[in-house]
Scaffold this motif. Structure first.
Motif, PDB file in Angstrom:
ATOM      1  N   ILE A   6     -10.136  -5.490   0.392  1.00  0.00           N
ATOM      2  CA  ILE A   6      -9.924  -6.346   1.562  1.00  0.00           C
ATOM      3  C   ILE A   6     -10.994  -6.023   2.592  1.00  0.00           C
ATOM      4  O   ILE A   6     -11.338  -4.875   2.798  1.00  0.00           O
ATOM      5  CB  ILE A   6      -8.521  -6.157   2.168  1.00  0.00           C
ATOM      6  N   GLN A  49      -3.161  -3.343   7.301  1.00  0.00           N
ATOM      7  CA  GLN A  49      -3.462  -2.604   6.064  1.00  0.00           C
ATOM      8  C   GLN A  49      -2.269  -1.786   5.585  1.00  0.00           C
ATOM      9  O   GLN A  49      -2.037  -1.692   4.384  1.00  0.00           O
ATOM     10  CB  GLN A  49      -4.668  -1.695   6.275  1.00  0.00           C
ATOM     11  N   TYR A  54      -0.776  -5.631  -1.157  1.00  0.00           N
ATOM     12  CA  TYR A  54      -1.976  -6.202  -1.759  1.00  0.00           C
ATOM     13  C   TYR A  54      -1.749  -6.709  -3.178  1.00  0.00           C
ATOM     14  O   TYR A  54      -2.557  -7.475  -3.691  1.00  0.00           O
ATOM     15  CB  TYR A  54      -3.122  -5.190  -1.704  1.00  0.00           C
ATOM     16  N   VAL A  57      -1.915 -10.503  -3.758  1.00  0.00           N
ATOM     17  CA  VAL A  57      -3.187 -11.221  -3.800  1.00  0.00           C
ATOM     18  C   VAL A  57      -3.719 -11.139  -5.225  1.00  0.00           C
ATOM     19  O   VAL A  57      -3.979 -10.054  -5.737  1.00  0.00           O
ATOM     20  CB  VAL A  57      -4.211 -10.613  -2.815  1.00  0.00           C
ATOM     21  N   SER A  88       0.183 -14.889  -1.423  1.00  0.00           N
ATOM     22  CA  SER A  88      -0.553 -14.088  -0.437  1.00  0.00           C
ATOM     23  C   SER A  88      -0.299 -14.611   0.984  1.00  0.00           C
ATOM     24  O   SER A  88      -0.196 -13.825   1.930  1.00  0.00           O
ATOM     25  CB  SER A  88      -2.045 -14.055  -0.757  1.00  0.00           C
ATOM     26  N   PHE A 122     -10.682 -11.302   0.834  1.00  0.00           N
ATOM     27  CA  PHE A 122     -10.382 -10.501  -0.349  1.00  0.00           C
ATOM     28  C   PHE A 122     -11.478 -10.749  -1.381  1.00  0.00           C
ATOM     29  O   PHE A 122     -11.785 -11.884  -1.694  1.00  0.00           O
ATOM     30  CB  PHE A 122      -9.023 -10.903  -0.934  1.00  0.00           C
TER      31      PHE A 122
END
Length: 125
Positions: A6, A49, A54, A57, A88, A122
């Motif tokens: 990312i 974060q 994640y 994604v 996402s 991304f």
């Protein structure tokens, strides 16, 4: 297995714009930008974060979320200007909805509402 990275652009707070109110034209000077957890965009990036899953994604791309920080410091009016896919996008909205209060932006010592456009990129490597 491909990994995903990312890249959080560090300039989203610079895209503030006056949203609500007084039909004023901003000419600079006494405006103080909104702060997140006592700091700038770095603190907001860290929050994203830490909270973002994640694994949601599945492909490279860019998402841009727009939201308002109101005069009380609440994050609201979330909308996605650009998204990769539904999973996402849903994850980003989930994280933004659990965002703690900000210190609102001010002009002339009075809180003002501002809109932020927050990009997330991304990339597979």
């Amino acid at each position: 297995m491909k990994g995903i990275t990312i890249l959080l652009l560090l300039l989203p707070l610079l895209s503030f714009s006056q949203i609500v109110g007084d039909d004023e034209v901003y000419l600079g000077g006494d405006r103080i930008e909104a702060k997140f957890n006592g700091g700038g965009i770095e603190n907001f990036n860290k929050f994203i974060q830490e909270q973002f899953n994640y694994s949601k994604v599945t492909k490279a791309g860019r998402m841009i979320a727009a939201f308002t920080i109101d005069v009380d410091g609440n994050l609201n009016h979330i909308k996605l200007v650009e998204m990769i896919d539904v999973d996402s996008a849903t994850e980003l909205i989930r994280v933004l909805n659990k965002c703690p209060k900000w210190q609102p932006a001010t002009r002339g010592g009075k809180p003002i509402s501002v809109e932020i456009k927050y990009p997330m990129v991304f990339k597979y490597h």
